[in-house]
Write an enzyme that holds these catalytic residues in place. Sequence first.
Site, PDB file in Angstrom:
ATOM      1  N   GLU A 160      -9.158   5.247  -9.209  1.00 18.79           N
ATOM      2  CA  GLU A 160      -9.548   5.803  -7.498  1.00 18.79           C
ATOM      3  C   GLU A 160      -9.258   7.220  -7.540  1.00 18.79           C
ATOM      4  O   GLU A 160      -8.289   7.990  -7.015  1.00 18.79           O
ATOM      5  CB  GLU A 160      -8.222   5.162  -6.516  1.00 18.79           C
ATOM      6  CG  GLU A 160      -9.221   3.926  -6.202  1.00 18.79           C
ATOM      7  CD  GLU A 160      -8.189   2.552  -5.082  1.00 18.79           C
ATOM      8  OE1 GLU A 160      -7.461   3.514  -4.150  1.00 18.79           O
ATOM      9  OE2 GLU A 160      -8.390   2.790  -4.546  1.00 18.79           O
ATOM     10  N   ASP A 200      -6.101   9.974   0.522  1.00 21.64           N
ATOM     11  CA  ASP A 200      -7.218   9.804  -0.609  1.00 21.64           C
ATOM     12  C   ASP A 200      -8.308  11.275   0.488  1.00 21.64           C
ATOM     13  O   ASP A 200      -8.402  11.503   1.582  1.00 21.64           O
ATOM     14  CB  ASP A 200      -8.176   8.587   1.023  1.00 21.64           C
ATOM     15  CG  ASP A 200      -7.921   7.197   0.361  1.00 21.64           C
ATOM     16  OD1 ASP A 200      -6.853   7.583  -1.078  1.00 21.64           O
ATOM     17  OD2 ASP A 200      -7.229   6.083   0.933  1.00 21.64           O
ATOM     18  N   HIS A 216      -0.342   3.811   0.560  1.00 21.69           N
ATOM     19  CA  HIS A 216      -0.322   4.423   2.267  1.00 21.69           C
ATOM     20  C   HIS A 216       0.867   4.417   3.770  1.00 21.69           C
ATOM     21  O   HIS A 216       0.892   5.025   4.208  1.00 21.69           O
ATOM     22  CB  HIS A 216      -1.651   4.184   2.629  1.00 21.69           C
ATOM     23  CG  HIS A 216      -2.828   4.826   2.273  1.00 21.69           C
ATOM     24  ND1 HIS A 216      -2.941   6.406   2.378  1.00 21.69           N
ATOM     25  CD2 HIS A 216      -3.986   4.112   1.442  1.00 21.69           C
ATOM     26  CE1 HIS A 216      -4.093   6.393   1.726  1.00 21.69           C
ATOM     27  NE2 HIS A 216      -4.787   5.182   0.796  1.00 21.69           N
ATOM     28  N   SER A 275       0.806  -0.900  -0.334  1.00 29.57           N
ATOM     29  CA  SER A 275      -0.175   0.087   0.100  1.00 29.57           C
ATOM     30  C   SER A 275       0.563   1.291  -0.165  1.00 29.57           C
ATOM     31  O   SER A 275       1.606   1.599   0.812  1.00 29.57           O
ATOM     32  CB  SER A 275      -0.736   0.253   1.655  1.00 29.57           C
ATOM     33  OG  SER A 275      -1.434   1.290   1.407  1.00 29.57           O
TER      34      SER A 275
END
Length: 199
Positions: A168, A119, A112, A110
């Site tokens: 996304e 996000d 992140h 990920s």
Amino acid sequence: MPLVTYFMNNDYLGILVNKTHSLPEDYVPADLIPVNIPFAHVGDDSRNYMRRPAARALETMFRDAEAAGLHPIGVSGFRSYERQKNIYTSNLAVKGEMHTSLYSARPGQSEHQTGLAMDISSPSVQSALTANVENTPEGRWLRQNAAAYGFTLRYPAGKEHITGYAYEPWHFRYVGKNLAAFLKKEGLTLEEYYQLLAL
């Protein structure tokens, strides 16, 4: 710096993290700081943290968006390996493997975990992470302007076969202004950029 070093240097702002380039389980950026923007999660939550250069750039981007009358909302920044593992396992149990593989990274894969991704949503979709973000004033402004602050829309429409993830419109990744401008101008993902470097 050789290309292989860019791939492996976890502190490099342009690091490639995806389904074939993973981070170590114990990797936590040393320069994580809280980001001073409106968040969906109130309080001292690790999702409200990013690496310092990304945090400062995001704060500037949010201030300018707000000056334009918009109200972007941060939803999820840094996630530890363990947190991503819990998210992935939960989604796998509830949504199945096909859906999960398109929207959730395995632990270690990920962006992140790098502390460089955020996000971002909008009040008009109740801060949800949904495809409808692209049709909000905030979503449109971010697509147009994020590169000027060093961010790239990491999983764009039409590139699913390259990134390995569904579109996304909420997931923005800090790569620095120069690389972000290049990716936008050429219409490239990070995967395609690294393929170019390898030629």
